[in-house]
Design an enzyme around this catalytic site. Structure first.
Site, PDB file in Angstrom:
ATOM      1  N   TYR A 240      29.664 -15.044  32.415  1.00  0.00           N
ATOM      2  CA  TYR A 240      29.792 -16.498  32.489  1.00  0.00           C
ATOM      3  C   TYR A 240      28.477 -17.149  32.061  1.00  0.00           C
ATOM      4  O   TYR A 240      27.733 -17.669  32.898  1.00  0.00           O
ATOM      5  CB  TYR A 240      30.147 -16.935  33.913  1.00  0.00           C
ATOM      6  CG  TYR A 240      31.539 -16.543  34.345  1.00  0.00           C
ATOM      7  CD1 TYR A 240      32.646 -17.225  33.851  1.00  0.00           C
ATOM      8  CD2 TYR A 240      31.746 -15.494  35.241  1.00  0.00           C
ATOM      9  CE1 TYR A 240      33.929 -16.880  34.252  1.00  0.00           C
ATOM     10  CE2 TYR A 240      33.024 -15.146  35.634  1.00  0.00           C
ATOM     11  CZ  TYR A 240      34.117 -15.840  35.138  1.00  0.00           C
ATOM     12  OH  TYR A 240      35.386 -15.494  35.520  1.00  0.00           O
TER      13      TYR A 240
ATOM     14  N   GLU B 252      36.287 -10.295  33.555  1.00  0.00           N
ATOM     15  CA  GLU B 252      36.232 -11.757  33.721  1.00  0.00           C
ATOM     16  C   GLU B 252      35.328 -12.350  32.650  1.00  0.00           C
ATOM     17  O   GLU B 252      34.195 -11.891  32.461  1.00  0.00           O
ATOM     18  CB  GLU B 252      35.676 -12.168  35.096  1.00  0.00           C
ATOM     19  CG  GLU B 252      36.639 -12.031  36.251  1.00  0.00           C
ATOM     20  CD  GLU B 252      36.099 -12.707  37.524  1.00  0.00           C
ATOM     21  OE1 GLU B 252      35.363 -13.710  37.407  1.00  0.00           O
ATOM     22  OE2 GLU B 252      36.405 -12.205  38.618  1.00  0.00           O
TER      23      GLU B 252
ATOM     24  N   TRP C 239      39.418 -15.497  32.414  1.00  0.00           N
ATOM     25  CA  TRP C 239      39.645 -16.243  33.654  1.00  0.00           C
ATOM     26  C   TRP C 239      39.949 -17.679  33.263  1.00  0.00           C
ATOM     27  O   TRP C 239      39.138 -18.303  32.613  1.00  0.00           O
ATOM     28  CB  TRP C 239      38.403 -16.206  34.535  1.00  0.00           C
ATOM     29  CG  TRP C 239      38.609 -16.866  35.870  1.00  0.00           C
ATOM     30  CD1 TRP C 239      38.597 -18.216  36.131  1.00  0.00           C
ATOM     31  CD2 TRP C 239      38.891 -16.221  37.112  1.00  0.00           C
ATOM     32  NE1 TRP C 239      38.843 -18.438  37.456  1.00  0.00           N
ATOM     33  CE2 TRP C 239      39.030 -17.238  38.085  1.00  0.00           C
ATOM     34  CE3 TRP C 239      39.037 -14.883  37.493  1.00  0.00           C
ATOM     35  CZ2 TRP C 239      39.311 -16.959  39.415  1.00  0.00           C
ATOM     36  CZ3 TRP C 239      39.311 -14.614  38.833  1.00  0.00           C
ATOM     37  CH2 TRP C 239      39.443 -15.631  39.770  1.00  0.00           C
TER      38      TRP C 239
ATOM     39  N   TRP D 251      44.619 -10.772  43.238  1.00  0.00           N
ATOM     40  CA  TRP D 251      44.177 -10.417  44.585  1.00  0.00           C
ATOM     41  C   TRP D 251      45.291  -9.731  45.380  1.00  0.00           C
ATOM     42  O   TRP D 251      46.420 -10.209  45.422  1.00  0.00           O
ATOM     43  CB  TRP D 251      43.736 -11.644  45.343  1.00  0.00           C
ATOM     44  CG  TRP D 251      42.580 -12.463  44.867  1.00  0.00           C
ATOM     45  CD1 TRP D 251      42.238 -13.705  45.327  1.00  0.00           C
ATOM     46  CD2 TRP D 251      41.574 -12.141  43.884  1.00  0.00           C
ATOM     47  NE1 TRP D 251      41.115 -14.165  44.700  1.00  0.00           N
ATOM     48  CE2 TRP D 251      40.683 -13.225  43.802  1.00  0.00           C
ATOM     49  CE3 TRP D 251      41.350 -11.044  43.062  1.00  0.00           C
ATOM     50  CZ2 TRP D 251      39.581 -13.241  42.941  1.00  0.00           C
ATOM     51  CZ3 TRP D 251      40.268 -11.052  42.191  1.00  0.00           C
ATOM     52  CH2 TRP D 251      39.402 -12.130  42.137  1.00  0.00           C
TER      53      TRP D 251
ATOM     54  N   ASN E 189      36.065  -7.710  44.764  1.00  0.00           N
ATOM     55  CA  ASN E 189      35.737  -8.678  43.726  1.00  0.00           C
ATOM     56  C   ASN E 189      34.262  -9.046  43.808  1.00  0.00           C
ATOM     57  O   ASN E 189      33.813  -9.645  44.779  1.00  0.00           O
ATOM     58  CB  ASN E 189      36.586  -9.949  43.886  1.00  0.00           C
ATOM     59  CG  ASN E 189      36.148 -11.037  42.931  1.00  0.00           C
ATOM     60  OD1 ASN E 189      35.989 -10.804  41.727  1.00  0.00           O
ATOM     61  ND2 ASN E 189      35.914 -12.240  43.452  1.00  0.00           N
ATOM     62  N   GLU E 190      33.496  -8.623  42.807  1.00  0.00           N
ATOM     63  CA  GLU E 190      32.078  -8.950  42.660  1.00  0.00           C
ATOM     64  C   GLU E 190      31.238  -8.606  43.889  1.00  0.00           C
ATOM     65  O   GLU E 190      30.638  -9.478  44.534  1.00  0.00           O
ATOM     66  CB  GLU E 190      31.896 -10.423  42.285  1.00  0.00           C
ATOM     67  CG  GLU E 190      32.551 -10.775  40.951  1.00  0.00           C
ATOM     68  CD  GLU E 190      32.218 -12.183  40.465  1.00  0.00           C
ATOM     69  OE1 GLU E 190      31.727 -13.004  41.282  1.00  0.00           O
ATOM     70  OE2 GLU E 190      32.444 -12.456  39.272  1.00  0.00           O
TER      71      GLU E 190
END
Length: 417
Positions: free
Chosen positions: A271, A311, A353, A78, A193-194
């Site tokens: 994920y 990720e 991640w 970040w 981010n996303e």
């Protein structure tokens, strides 16, 4: 094999052989100093936060040292912390110098260990402020905003974001004495981010925002690559693909968003243990296989851009977890990437991640990997690093042969002698 090797050499010739250390693209592949570049890497969102305390900087050095020893060459982290506790940006355009020097240290230390960085510029979520904080700042300035998704629409909010982008890109690193926009340690910027905009599932809002912000970033910095931060969900530009989404309709569009000219490469997150929590592990692995294969194919044949799986992971907090199951998932991801890379395909690497070092218990989220404490997973990671390195060596050897042929031809000597 010869066909894709020749196509890659042609891409190198067309895009030039720059030896300045910046990662670039040539067709659907990354290039570093003229040779193909493959990234085995990791996420470590916490780097700036920890490095802002000089007494804790040894943890940043340790994680880079451990990563490098396992062949990891890219870290995603970040470059934001908006409002709240120990922020980087405590009000629009107002920055905490101690936190910025933490980020300076991260960039300089990554350079020392030969690790490239992907720096994300804002969060979709409330952690570290995110779009909610930007919207609240605009409200405090008299803007009437209905939802956090107005982050993507409101001109005042967009002005705050652009100012942050400008500030980070022009930042002068106190350690390396290089402006961020001129530092090849940074591989790429990530817009968000996303990004998600559930209030507009048509995808038009995020499409317009990415177009505007990609153009803005490129107006300042044409050295670095740029990506949007997408998870990979398909949208209305490819309705036949939307059935592959794991039940999400969040206003992004993998094809349309990544076709934007300023976006240099596609990204993908995965994920299965979160997205398909009610399904068994065999079904989750089947989904993972199909999810990755389809996106690699689309990156290569539709987008004509590289793709990074930025990720992925498996949490020990999810019932039924086993280290063996995590290793199988990592192997599945890595095998897909390697299979594409060895054929000259669009898959350019994967970033799990997340990576921690010892003594960081408060940062454990279930997905963490501590290389010294997870030997079987560490071995899987190292093997992938070696495989991707071998591909790089093969291409480097091919390039050297081509150079030798050209040199001999220029001297008038037969190539076979």
């Amino acid at each position: 094999m010869k066909l894709w090797a020749l196509s890659l050499l042609l891409a190198i010739l067309v895009h030039g052989v720059a030896g300045d250390g910046f990662v670039r693209t040539g067709g659907a592949r990354f290039l570093l100093n003229g040779s193909p570049y493959y990234a085995n890497g990791f996420n470590a969102y916490w780097l700036m936060y920890v490095a802002s305390d000089p007494s804790q900087r040894s943890k940043v050095s340790a994680v880079f040292r451990e990563a490098s020893s396992h062949g990891l060459t890219v870290a995603r982290t970040w470059a934001f912390s908006d409002g709240g506790y120990r922020p980087l940006q405590y009000a629009p355009g107002n920055y905490n110098e101690q936190m910025f020097q933490g980020l300076d240290f991260v960039v300089a230390e990554a350079r020392r260990f030969g690790i490239k960085l992907i720096l994300s510029l804002v969060n979709n979520y409330e952690n570290f402020g995110g779009k909610k904080q930007y919207v609240n700042w605009a409200r405090s300035k008299g803007q009437y905003l209905n939802s956090d998704d107005d982050f993507f629409r409101n001109p005042v909010v967009k002005g705050f974001y652009k100012n942050h982008v400008r500030t980070v890109l022009y930042r002068y690193n106190r350690f390396s004495r290089i402006h961020y926009k001129d530092d090849p340690t940074i591989m790429a910027w990530e817009l968000m981010n996303e990004p998600r905009c559930t209030s507009d599932p048509s995808g038009r809002t995020i499409q317009a925002w990415i177009m505007e912000m990609a153009s803005f970033v490129k107006s300042i910095d044409r050295n670095h690559l740029l990506e949007a931060g997408l998870e990979g969900f398909y949208g209305h530009s490819s309705p036949q693909r939307m059935r592959l989404n794991p039940g999400f309709n969040i206003g992004t569009d993998f094809i349309a968003n990544n076709r934007i000219p300023g976006i240099d490469f596609a990204t993908l997150h995965s994920y299965p243990d979160q997205w398909l929590s009610s399904s068994n592990q065999q079904y989750q692995l089947s989904f993972l296989n199909n999810w990755i294969s389809t996106h690699i194919q689309d990156a290569q044949y539709i987008l004509h851009k590289p793709i990074l799986l930025t990720e992925f992971g498996k949490s020990w907090k999810v019932p039924g977890f086993s280290t063996k199951g995590r290793d199988v998932l990592f192997n599945t991801v890595y095998s897909k990437i390697y299979s594409s890379a060895r054929r000259g395909g669009a898959a350019a690497g994967g970033l799990f991640w997340q990576l921690l070092t010892e003594g960081m218990d408060s940062f454990r989220d279930g997905y963490e990997i501590i290389l010294s404490q997870n030997p079987s997973t560490a071995n899987v990671i190292t093997q992938q690093s070696r495989r991707l390195y071998q591909i790089r060596r093969i291409f480097a050897r091919m390039r050297n042969i081509e150079r030798l042929k050209k040199a001999r031809a220029a001297r008038g000597k037969p190539i076979g002698n």
